[in-house]
Design a protein around this motif. Sequence first.
Motif, mmCIF file in Angstrom:
data_model
loop_
_atom_site.group_PDB
_atom_site.id
_atom_site.type_symbol
_atom_site.label_atom_id
_atom_site.label_comp_id
_atom_site.label_asym_id
_atom_site.label_seq_id
_atom_site.Cartn_x
_atom_site.Cartn_y
_atom_site.Cartn_z
ATOM 1 N N GLN A 220 0.838 -1.159 0.000
ATOM 2 C CA GLN A 220 0.000 0.000 0.000
ATOM 3 C C GLN A 220 0.894 1.235 0.000
ATOM 4 N N LEU A 221 0.821 2.027 -1.055
ATOM 5 C CA LEU A 221 1.635 3.227 -1.227
ATOM 6 C C LEU A 221 0.985 4.380 -0.473
ATOM 7 N N ARG A 222 1.794 5.129 0.294
ATOM 8 C CA ARG A 222 1.266 6.240 1.089
ATOM 9 C C ARG A 222 2.195 7.440 1.027
ATOM 10 N N ASP A 223 1.606 8.596 1.255
ATOM 11 C CA ASP A 223 2.354 9.846 1.429
ATOM 12 C C ASP A 223 3.298 10.154 0.280
ATOM 13 N N GLY A 224 2.883 9.878 -0.972
ATOM 14 C CA GLY A 224 3.714 10.188 -2.125
ATOM 15 C C GLY A 224 3.835 11.684 -2.341
ATOM 16 N N LYS A 225 5.037 12.149 -2.635
ATOM 17 C CA LYS A 225 5.274 13.575 -2.830
ATOM 18 C C LYS A 225 6.397 13.767 -3.847
ATOM 19 N N ILE A 226 6.210 14.711 -4.759
ATOM 20 C CA ILE A 226 7.264 15.108 -5.699
ATOM 21 C C ILE A 226 7.455 16.607 -5.549
ATOM 22 N N ASP A 227 8.704 17.018 -5.381
ATOM 23 C CA ASP A 227 9.047 18.429 -5.242
ATOM 24 C C ASP A 227 10.255 18.702 -6.121
ATOM 25 N N GLY A 228 10.007 19.197 -7.343
ATOM 26 C CA GLY A 228 11.096 19.395 -8.299
ATOM 27 C C GLY A 228 11.668 18.050 -8.708
ATOM 28 N N ASN A 229 12.951 17.825 -8.443
ATOM 29 C CA ASN A 229 13.605 16.554 -8.764
ATOM 30 C C ASN A 229 13.614 15.570 -7.595
ATOM 31 N N ASP A 230 13.064 15.973 -6.456
ATOM 32 C CA ASP A 230 13.050 15.115 -5.270
ATOM 33 C C ASP A 230 11.688 14.456 -5.106
ATOM 34 N N PHE A 231 11.678 13.258 -4.554
ATOM 35 C CA PHE A 231 10.425 12.562 -4.307
ATOM 36 C C PHE A 231 10.541 11.723 -3.042
ATOM 37 N N SER A 232 9.393 11.344 -2.493
ATOM 38 C CA SER A 232 9.365 10.476 -1.321
ATOM 39 C C SER A 232 8.021 9.750 -1.274
ATOM 40 N N ARG B 212 6.018 6.111 1.110
ATOM 41 C CA ARG B 212 6.134 4.977 2.019
ATOM 42 C C ARG B 212 5.328 3.821 1.442
ATOM 43 N N VAL B 213 5.773 2.609 1.715
ATOM 44 C CA VAL B 213 5.049 1.409 1.311
ATOM 45 C C VAL B 213 4.820 0.571 2.566
ATOM 46 N N LYS B 214 3.544 0.298 2.859
ATOM 47 C CA LYS B 214 3.198 -0.554 3.998
ATOM 48 C C LYS B 214 2.774 -1.915 3.464
ATOM 49 N N SER B 215 3.238 -2.974 4.129
ATOM 50 C CA SER B 215 2.845 -4.327 3.734
ATOM 51 C C SER B 215 2.832 -5.214 4.966
ATOM 52 N N SER B 216 2.203 -6.375 4.826
ATOM 53 C CA SER B 216 2.218 -7.338 5.926
ATOM 54 C C SER B 216 2.253 -8.740 5.352
ATOM 55 N N PHE B 217 2.869 -9.625 6.136
ATOM 56 C CA PHE B 217 2.992 -11.014 5.721
ATOM 57 C C PHE B 217 3.223 -11.856 6.968
ATOM 58 N N GLY B 218 2.469 -12.905 7.125
ATOM 59 C CA GLY B 218 2.664 -13.808 8.248
ATOM 60 C C GLY B 218 2.539 -13.155 9.605
ATOM 61 N N GLY B 219 1.651 -12.175 9.736
ATOM 62 C CA GLY B 219 1.456 -11.522 11.028
ATOM 63 C C GLY B 219 2.423 -10.398 11.332
ATOM 64 N N MET B 220 3.384 -10.144 10.467
ATOM 65 C CA MET B 220 4.318 -9.039 10.667
ATOM 66 C C MET B 220 4.016 -7.958 9.636
ATOM 67 N N SER B 221 4.111 -6.713 10.066
ATOM 68 C CA SER B 221 3.922 -5.616 9.128
ATOM 69 C C SER B 221 5.245 -4.869 8.965
ATOM 70 N N THR B 222 5.430 -4.295 7.792
ATOM 71 C CA THR B 222 6.630 -3.502 7.520
ATOM 72 C C THR B 222 6.218 -2.187 6.874
ATOM 73 N N THR B 223 7.000 -1.170 7.137
ATOM 74 C CA THR B 223 6.861 0.117 6.470
ATOM 75 C C THR B 223 8.227 0.466 5.901
ATOM 76 N N THR B 224 8.294 0.661 4.598
ATOM 77 C CA THR B 224 9.540 1.046 3.948
ATOM 78 C C THR B 224 9.401 2.487 3.475
ATOM 79 N N LYS B 225 10.320 3.338 3.912
ATOM 80 C CA LYS B 225 10.324 4.753 3.535
ATOM 81 C C LYS B 225 11.343 4.955 2.420
ATOM 82 N N TYR B 226 10.916 5.593 1.350
ATOM 83 C CA TYR B 226 11.784 5.875 0.209
ATOM 84 C C TYR B 226 11.919 7.375 0.030
ATOM 85 N N THR B 227 13.133 7.836 -0.231
ATOM 86 C CA THR B 227 13.378 9.211 -0.673
ATOM 87 C C THR B 227 14.333 9.109 -1.847
ATOM 88 N N GLY B 228 14.193 10.026 -2.773
ATOM 89 C CA GLY B 228 15.056 9.947 -3.937
ATOM 90 C C GLY B 228 15.144 11.248 -4.697
#
Length: 79
Positions: free
Chosen positions: A1-13, A15-31
């Motif tokens: 599930q993609l969240r909080d997407g933002k583009i500002d000029g050449n920068d972007f950010s 988050r991706v939330k996912s879950s599997f086997g009872g554990m959840s993860t949040t991966t934050k990307y900036t670029g």
Amino acid sequence: QLRDGKIDGNDFSFRVKSSFGGMSTTTKYTGTFLGDRLKLIYTTKMNTPRRRVASVATTSGGGESPPVTFIAKREGGRP
């Protein structure tokens, strides 16, 4: 599930939330878009299910990974 997407000029950010086997993860990307390259940095936070021990809720495991940085270069297409 993609969240909080933002583009500002050449920068972007985002988050991706996912879950599997009872554990959840949040991966934050900036670029940054760098012409024919893409610089991306990400960290991942794992959350395990809460459990009760002697009527006290606890969270086992978890924590955030150190940042990982990589640069991807466009291949093919334009010279």
